[in-house]
Design an enzyme around this catalytic site. Sequence first.
Site, mmCIF file in Angstrom:
data_model
loop_
_atom_site.group_PDB
_atom_site.id
_atom_site.type_symbol
_atom_site.label_atom_id
_atom_site.label_comp_id
_atom_site.label_asym_id
_atom_site.label_seq_id
_atom_site.Cartn_x
_atom_site.Cartn_y
_atom_site.Cartn_z
ATOM 1 C CE1 TYR A 102 -16.464 -0.236 -1.987
ATOM 2 C CE2 TYR A 102 -15.025 1.368 -0.924
ATOM 3 C CZ TYR A 102 -15.198 0.274 -1.755
ATOM 4 O OH TYR A 102 -14.112 -0.295 -2.356
ATOM 5 C CE1 TYR A 141 -11.021 3.170 -0.332
ATOM 6 C CE2 TYR A 141 -12.272 2.683 -2.314
ATOM 7 C CZ TYR A 141 -11.582 2.255 -1.198
ATOM 8 O OH TYR A 141 -11.441 0.914 -0.948
ATOM 9 N NE ARG A 151 -6.677 0.341 -2.249
ATOM 10 C CZ ARG A 151 -7.275 -0.796 -2.623
ATOM 11 N NH1 ARG A 151 -8.343 -1.215 -1.983
ATOM 12 N NH2 ARG A 151 -6.797 -1.522 -3.608
ATOM 13 C CG HIS A 154 -10.416 -0.868 -5.814
ATOM 14 N ND1 HIS A 154 -10.122 0.388 -5.317
ATOM 15 C CD2 HIS A 154 -11.086 -1.499 -4.819
ATOM 16 C CE1 HIS A 154 -10.598 0.501 -4.093
ATOM 17 N NE2 HIS A 154 -11.199 -0.630 -3.762
ATOM 18 C CG HIS A 156 -13.670 -4.740 -3.176
ATOM 19 N ND1 HIS A 156 -12.575 -5.032 -2.394
ATOM 20 C CD2 HIS A 156 -13.785 -3.390 -3.140
ATOM 21 C CE1 HIS A 156 -12.058 -3.923 -1.907
ATOM 22 N NE2 HIS A 156 -12.780 -2.897 -2.349
HETATM 23 FE FE LIG Z 1 -12.346 -0.826 -1.980
#
Ligand SMILES: [Fe+2]
Length: 230
Positions: A102, A141, A151, A154, A156
């Site tokens: 991110y 990640y 994870r 995906h 959000h």
């Molecule tokens: Fe996430």
Amino acid sequence: MPEAPWPPGIEPLVPVPGYPNTWTHTPARAPIARAAGATERATPAALHRKLPDGEANLAERTRGKPAIGQLMEISGRVLDEAGRPVAGAVIELWQANAAGRYAHAIDTSAAPLDPNFEGHGRIRTDADGRYAFTTVKPGAYAVPVQETWWRPPHLHFSVFGPSCLSRLVTQMYFPGDPLNELDRILQSIPDAAARSRMVARMQPPASVGSLHLGFVHDIVLRGRFATPEG
Ligand SMILES: [Fe+2]
């Protein structure tokens, strides 16, 4: 009175073991149920009208320099509990880049940042409740906890509709990813049919052309067929 926003099996079972944020965000006691009133039917201060539009294309922060990764378009509709389109809703998307990082100070992983990737977008649904973003497919990640787990890729999403009854924060997954079965967030939704409503559908390559992959994901804000929170 509208039906319950999330019938049994659709809400995630929280807190999720091994996912620290769900421990700090989960109330210790069950919420008190009461019927929706005038406050819930109108957005205080019309927040959805005040938020300025942001980016619809996350994959070209620098004009002429595409972000690294698999380009994709994600599109779909925002619907209410009766299947009616929610027009003019603010829909926000944020996600990791193709390396699974991110662009945010809280993410200190060793994966590389991409200066040409925007990382977040904000648009409004049209009169038919439709939205569409251009982006790159995010990488998986590792959750930074002692006994780490991964994870899956995906997205959000946050939706602000015309009232408090049309607010949802959720996540979207990609069909066929082996990490989906191991994801503690997705698997915290008890009902299998509800989990499947968090997984996008891939569009046939012939229908989207050769520029990018195409995925479709409808978001249902409430009711029996609600998209679960995430
Ligand atoms: Fe996430």
